[in-house]
Scaffold this motif. Structure first.
Motif, PDB file in Angstrom:
ATOM      1  N   GLN A 354       0.824  -1.201   0.000  1.00 19.54           N
ATOM      2  CA  GLN A 354       0.000   0.000   0.000  1.00 19.54           C
ATOM      3  C   GLN A 354       0.864   1.259   0.000  1.00 19.54           C
ATOM      4  O   GLN A 354       0.512   2.273  -0.602  1.00 19.54           O
ATOM      5  CB  GLN A 354      -0.929   0.004   1.223  1.00 19.54           C
ATOM      6  N   ARG A 357       1.893   2.413  -3.333  1.00 23.32           N
ATOM      7  CA  ARG A 357       0.776   2.950  -4.117  1.00 23.32           C
ATOM      8  C   ARG A 357       0.393   4.363  -3.665  1.00 23.32           C
ATOM      9  O   ARG A 357      -0.463   4.997  -4.270  1.00 23.32           O
ATOM     10  CB  ARG A 357      -0.436   2.020  -4.014  1.00 23.32           C
ATOM     11  N   GLN A 358       1.033   4.826  -2.593  1.00 21.68           N
ATOM     12  CA  GLN A 358       0.740   6.158  -2.081  1.00 21.68           C
ATOM     13  C   GLN A 358       1.327   7.218  -3.017  1.00 21.68           C
ATOM     14  O   GLN A 358       2.395   7.034  -3.605  1.00 21.68           O
ATOM     15  CB  GLN A 358       1.316   6.336  -0.675  1.00 21.68           C
ATOM     16  N   ARG A 359       0.627   8.328  -3.142  1.00 22.37           N
ATOM     17  CA  ARG A 359       1.062   9.384  -4.057  1.00 22.37           C
ATOM     18  C   ARG A 359       2.092  10.287  -3.382  1.00 22.37           C
ATOM     19  O   ARG A 359       1.803  10.887  -2.347  1.00 22.37           O
ATOM     20  CB  ARG A 359      -0.139  10.208  -4.528  1.00 22.37           C
ATOM     21  N   PRO A 384       1.183   7.534  -8.173  1.00 21.56           N
ATOM     22  CA  PRO A 384       1.647   6.584  -7.146  1.00 21.56           C
ATOM     23  C   PRO A 384       3.169   6.494  -7.155  1.00 21.56           C
ATOM     24  O   PRO A 384       3.806   6.653  -8.198  1.00 21.56           O
ATOM     25  CB  PRO A 384       1.005   5.261  -7.564  1.00 21.56           C
ATOM     26  N   GLU A 387       4.959   4.275  -9.723  1.00 21.95           N
ATOM     27  CA  GLU A 387       4.887   4.786 -11.093  1.00 21.95           C
ATOM     28  C   GLU A 387       5.849   5.959 -11.286  1.00 21.95           C
ATOM     29  O   GLU A 387       6.470   6.090 -12.350  1.00 21.95           O
ATOM     30  CB  GLU A 387       3.455   5.207 -11.409  1.00 21.95           C
TER      31      GLU A 387
END
Length: 495
Positions: A354, A357-359, A384, A387
């Motif tokens: 998780q 996936r945090q921005r 994210p 990415e």
């Protein structure tokens, strides 16, 4: 109706009285046998009369009546001078602790003013520490375990008998906490960094939400009032970085300033360094500076030769953290994304946590044989993390205009460094910015700019100069433009 008392009832009552008397005798004998460390400086550093001491403490804490105490306080740094000089500063830290905080132990660390042992003396030879407000239980079993488990610990009564650095903290705890748990008094009677590392290693397992650490230290000794403010500010900034070497290095730098009559910048240097050794690298620890005064601010002190007093609170807060597995996955994403570009494919990671996936923002730097080969970053919080690392790794390899594109043959020779930027936090005062720990982001209208935290290691600027340069050089707002702009801080997790 008349009531008759049987002989059996008389005997029962007599037996009950004898049992109570026996219990009282046992308790009395037990207290007579208890090893009590009696107050050494009551009546000198603080009031010896219990009622008056309680009234004094009520006054000191009164200024902080609106402060909402927290159960997340992990440690405090507080002064140990006479109450008329430093009790207000000490109370500012103790007031941060929730009165109903349910600690299992309170560890007290302070300097030795009387003996040098090249060790830390743990007060396992006492069952209680006494103050005018009552006795505090010493966890003698835990003291014994520390002494048995680490050669840097011992018990030497000389270190405790007349030592005031720990004693003066006890009435604050007795007044503030509804229940004071067993204490572990430790007088640090060594300056050896190797010894301090041993002490920190032994104590670190206890650095958790179940325990409180009270570290006792005054700061500058005997400079003039203005010189004290100057040098104490430098020392405070070093502590706020959370880095032991920054703190120790600043104390050495203070000596080189040639300030008249400066005997020391922190008499509790060893105790503070021990705490920093324990907390350094713990991403959940937040350090806050609370109060500063010196003896010249007291009606009882002059301004020619003063002593400085700071208070700090170390709290444990849930925040952005990367596990070793997260870091390994990000490094894999960076390298595989560059490699995939040569084949026209895109690397697809699986099983992401998780946190990944945090921005948040990130920078990716490439080095070849120790030399920069490309560096690109994205500061926003619109993608994210996994990415962003993918995009920045490819951008550093193929889009940095300062360098030619990376070839496939070079890839095995490249070292990849990733700087993950924690989510930004708005600040409203520069005192909330910690030089060396925080990056700064300045925004006003269409203008914005940032400096990463590690920039502080490359320049010799004060925090005001750091922010002014960012305002002028990066945001294009001029040297003072930051004063009317929005300020944000963040941290960089570099690996």
């Amino acid at each position: 109706m008349k009531r008759f008392v049987t002989m059996e009832k008389v005997i029962e009552c007599r037996q009950a009285r004898l049992s109570v008397l026996a219990l009282l005798l046992i308790l009395t004998v037990g207290n007579m046998d208890a090893r009590i460390r009696k107050p050494a400086v009551a009546g000198q550093f603080y009031e010896a009369n219990a009622a008056q001491l309680h009234k004094d403490l009520q006054t000191y804490f009164g200024k902080y009546a609106a402060v909402k105490g927290s159960r997340t306080i992990q440690a405090v740094i507080v002064p140990h001078a006479g109450y008329v000089f430093s009790a207000g500063v000490a109370a500012s830290a103790f007031a941060r602790i929730a009165p109903d905080a349910d600690y299992e132990h309170i560890f007290l660390l302070g300097p030795s003013h009387h003996v040098y042992l090249d060790k830390a003396s743990v007060a396992g030879g006492y069952d209680y520490y006494a103050t005018p407000l009552g006795n505090l239980k010493v966890d003698t079993a835990l003291c014994a375990r520390l002494i048995e488990g680490c050669e840097a610990f011992c018990f030497d009564e000389r270190a405790h008998r007349q030592e005031h650095s720990l004693e003066v903290q006890l009435p604050f705890l007795q007044y503030r906490l509804k229940r004071v748990p067993p204490i572990v008094p430790i007088v640090v009677a060594t300056q050896s960094h190797e010894r301090l590392r041993q002490i920190a290693k032994a104590l670190k397992p206890y650095l958790n939400a179940r325990n409180l650490f009270v570290v006792s230290s005054d700061f500058s000794h005997y400079p003039s009032y203005q010189d004290a403010k100057r040098v104490d500010a430098l020392t405070a900034d070093a502590i706020l970085t959370g880095r032991t070497q920054d703190f120790i290095g600043q104390l050495a730098a203070n000596e080189r300033l040639g300030i008249d009559s400066l005997a020391t910048s922190a008499c509790g240097e060893a105790a503070i360094a021990t705490l920093l050794m324990m907390t350094e690298g713990d991403d959940a620890i937040r350090i806050r500076h609370l109060e500063y005064r010196n003896s010249g601010d007291s009606p009882y002190g002059g301004r020619h030769r003063v002593v400085g007093y700071h208070s700090f609170a170390f709290s444990r807060e849930a925040g952005f953290r990367l596990t070793d597995e997260d870091k390994a996955e990000l490094k894999k994403i960076a390298r595989e994304s560059i490699l995939a570009t040569f084949t026209g494919k895109r690397y697809q990671p699986h099983g992401l946590s998780q946190t990944l996936r945090q921005r948040c923002g990130a920078f990716v730097s490439l080095h070849k044989h120790g030399l920069l080969r490309g560096c690109i970053g994205h500061f926003g919080e619109d993608y994210p993390l996994f990415e962003i690392v993918e995009k920045m790794a490819k951008a550093a390899a193929f889009e940095d205009p300062r360098f030619p594109k990376v070839s496939r043959q070079e890839l095995p020779e490249l070292d990849i460094e990733i700087s993950v930027l924690t989510p930004m936090r708005r600040i409203h005062d520069l005192s909330e910015f910690i030089l060396g720990r925080h990056g700064i982001y300045i925004r006003k209208g269409y203008h914005s700019g940032t400096y990463l935290p590690q920039v502080a290691e490359e320049v010799n600027w004060t925090k005001e100069e750091f922010v002014s340069h960012c305002s002028h050089d990066k945001a294009g707002l001029g040297w003072d433009g930051w004063k009317t702009a929005e300020l944000y801080v963040y941290e960089a997790i570099v690996f």
